[in-house]
Scaffold this active site. Sequence first.
Site, PDB file in Angstrom:
ATOM      1  N   GLY A 290       0.823  -1.207   0.000  1.00 52.20           N
ATOM      2  CA  GLY A 290       0.000   0.000   0.000  1.00 52.20           C
ATOM      3  C   GLY A 290       0.856   1.256   0.000  1.00 52.20           C
ATOM      4  N   SER A 291       0.326   2.310   0.625  1.00 52.42           N
ATOM      5  CA  SER A 291       0.912   3.644   0.443  1.00 52.42           C
ATOM      6  C   SER A 291       2.264   3.854   1.110  1.00 52.42           C
ATOM      7  CB  SER A 291      -0.076   4.708   0.941  1.00 52.42           C
ATOM      8  OG  SER A 291      -1.228   4.719   0.121  1.00 52.42           O
ATOM      9  N   THR A 292       2.662   3.005   2.043  1.00 50.39           N
ATOM     10  CA  THR A 292       4.022   3.162   2.583  1.00 50.39           C
ATOM     11  C   THR A 292       5.067   2.938   1.496  1.00 50.39           C
ATOM     12  OG1 THR A 292       3.975   0.852   3.326  1.00 50.39           O
ATOM     13  CG2 THR A 292       3.404   2.535   4.962  1.00 50.39           C
ATOM     14  N   PHE A 293       4.669   2.220   0.444  1.00 52.39           N
ATOM     15  CA  PHE A 293       5.573   1.950  -0.680  1.00 52.39           C
ATOM     16  C   PHE A 293       5.814   3.208  -1.519  1.00 52.39           C
ATOM     17  CE2 PHE A 293       6.793  -0.232  -4.691  1.00 52.39           C
ATOM     18  CZ  PHE A 293       7.710  -1.139  -4.181  1.00 52.39           C
ATOM     19  N   LYS A 294       4.929   4.201  -1.354  1.00 50.78           N
ATOM     20  CA  LYS A 294       5.081   5.442  -2.114  1.00 50.78           C
ATOM     21  C   LYS A 294       6.386   6.166  -1.778  1.00 50.78           C
ATOM     22  CE  LYS A 294       0.074   6.151  -2.502  1.00 50.78           C
ATOM     23  NZ  LYS A 294      -1.110   6.848  -1.969  1.00 50.78           N
TER      24      LYS A 294
END
Length: 635
Positions: A290-294
């Site tokens: 999810g968004s932690t990968f951003k």
Amino acid sequence: MFFKNIHIRIKIIILIIVFLFLLIIGKVFYIQVIQYDKLNNYASSLWSRNLPIEGNRGIIYDRNGVVLADNITTTSLVIIPNQVENKEETAKKISDILKTDYDDMLAHVSKKSSIERVHPEGRRLSYEIADQISNLELPGVYLVKESKRYYPYDTLMSHTIGFVGIDNQGLSGLELMYDKYLTGEYGAIKYFSDAKGNRLELNEVYEKPQDGINMTLTINYDIQASLERELNNAVIKYNPDQALGIAMNPKTGEILAIASRPNFSPSNYQDYTVEEINRNLPIWMTYEPGSTFKIITLSASLEEKIVDLDNDHYFDSGATKVENATLHCWKHGGHGQQTYLQVVENSCNPGFVQLGLKLGKDTLFKYLDLFGFGVKTGVDLNGEGAGIIFDLAKVGPVELATTAFGQGVSVTPIQQITAVSAAINGGILYKPYIVKSLNEPETNTVVLENTSQIIRKVISEETSAKVRYALESVVANGTGRPAYIDGYRVGGKTGTAQKVKDGKYMVGNYIVSFIGFLPADDPEIIVYIAIDNAKGVTQYGGTVAAPIAKQVLTDAISALGIEKRIDAMEKEYNYNDKKYEHVPNVGGMTVKEAVSNLKSFKVEFSGSGNKVYYQSPSAGERILEGETVKLFLTE
């Protein structure tokens, strides 16, 4: 001629006699000197017997000397069958005490062996049982010292430390990986007996056992205890399917805390399934991040200089179309016109899709390789997963777009925290590790020592500074506000990841996460929290995981001695947020005056009188509005 021949024969006979004599002397010398020890041991073995004494297993410490795995002394039952006078009576009495089968015990006491260990019923007995057997004073029945593994904090780090079996052999975790070091060597009490096994009145010989090698971990117990407590609270509050957390020093790769739920009690491992024992989620579990990968997409975009966070803009309508796929933002209707810093703050999926498309698949996936995704980190724990990254040849525009915001790829928590550490520490990817050193127990001599290992340089210091700035802004102004700690520079990123079942994304069932660090300008600790399927709450990383990470980071401030900062970013408050305010100085005021000045806070009084002579918190400290200020009164 005749006498001459006789003389020769006499000389030959004398030479033969001398040769034989020398041969005998040589043989005696060989036996008495060369083979003395060997033959003496053979002889001793015929009339000596050993009662084994087990060496202690190596102690496991945290980095500050807190004992995480220890030993307690127990006793075990040993029988010398030849010395047992009444086998039936002995078997009956012992089987009654141990509550075991009489026939099995009779087989033990009747066995044709020099020494018989009663296993497993007679191993590691309680003091009460040992006293009952000792009081019988049965011939041929002995109680010998054994060491039993003891975990002072029971379930703490259970998957990582592991457990040992009845023979004190490591069966999982670090106990298994380092078993050859941790295991001690047996000593013995050696006594002497005749051919029938009867004990002789000769002095006993004590052979001291050798304790195992001690182990020091990189773990900080205070941070570990905080993480364990917060995961327990999350289980009570949200009843998740699973929960996990890792804390690390981003500048070295040292693991400061690691835990997951469900966990188990190493002292009662028999009560758990193999799956429950072996699933060390922080290194084993794989899922879409999810968004932690951003953070990785952001790092790559800044390093490649395709975006200016403050000056480049993006309009978010709530969705973007890539080929035949429509990719939505989490906010219905979108965020409208934003700078790219706001795209990061708001965790805007369409904005990150645009960054991914600008980078292109070759460049983005190059950075995924650089940051270590798709391969094991090499952490010194068993059972690590490798995650799954798209085959570059099969990556089209849609796969590229979803990868940019953390969907479609599969990673492990240890990969996540290791990669983000590289993004914020100046751009260096470190190999994570948890064993600091192995030390000889008596002299503390280092047997093995681990130090920081640099894998490679990933991004520049300049890029890393921009990433830290953006993530600090996320906590002050964006989706990470629940992790804000007043007076400290905290950076972080939320994540809400969809889960796949039978090839389809599940509805209302997410893994929510938060990765946070402090101080944001020079991180000393990074914490990753993931909660799988939190119930009874809106499933967002900011609402569920960020407050958990905040509490662990708050406790780490004390554990690591991190000081307050006057240059921390001010939090941007929502209309319903409680605000931090300075506590005014009310010392010397009357009660009425003090209450008037403290109208933003709850006030409690202690003592009698009408004047304030002391206040807590002190004047100038910042606390949330509505929190309590205690006033101490005097006449």
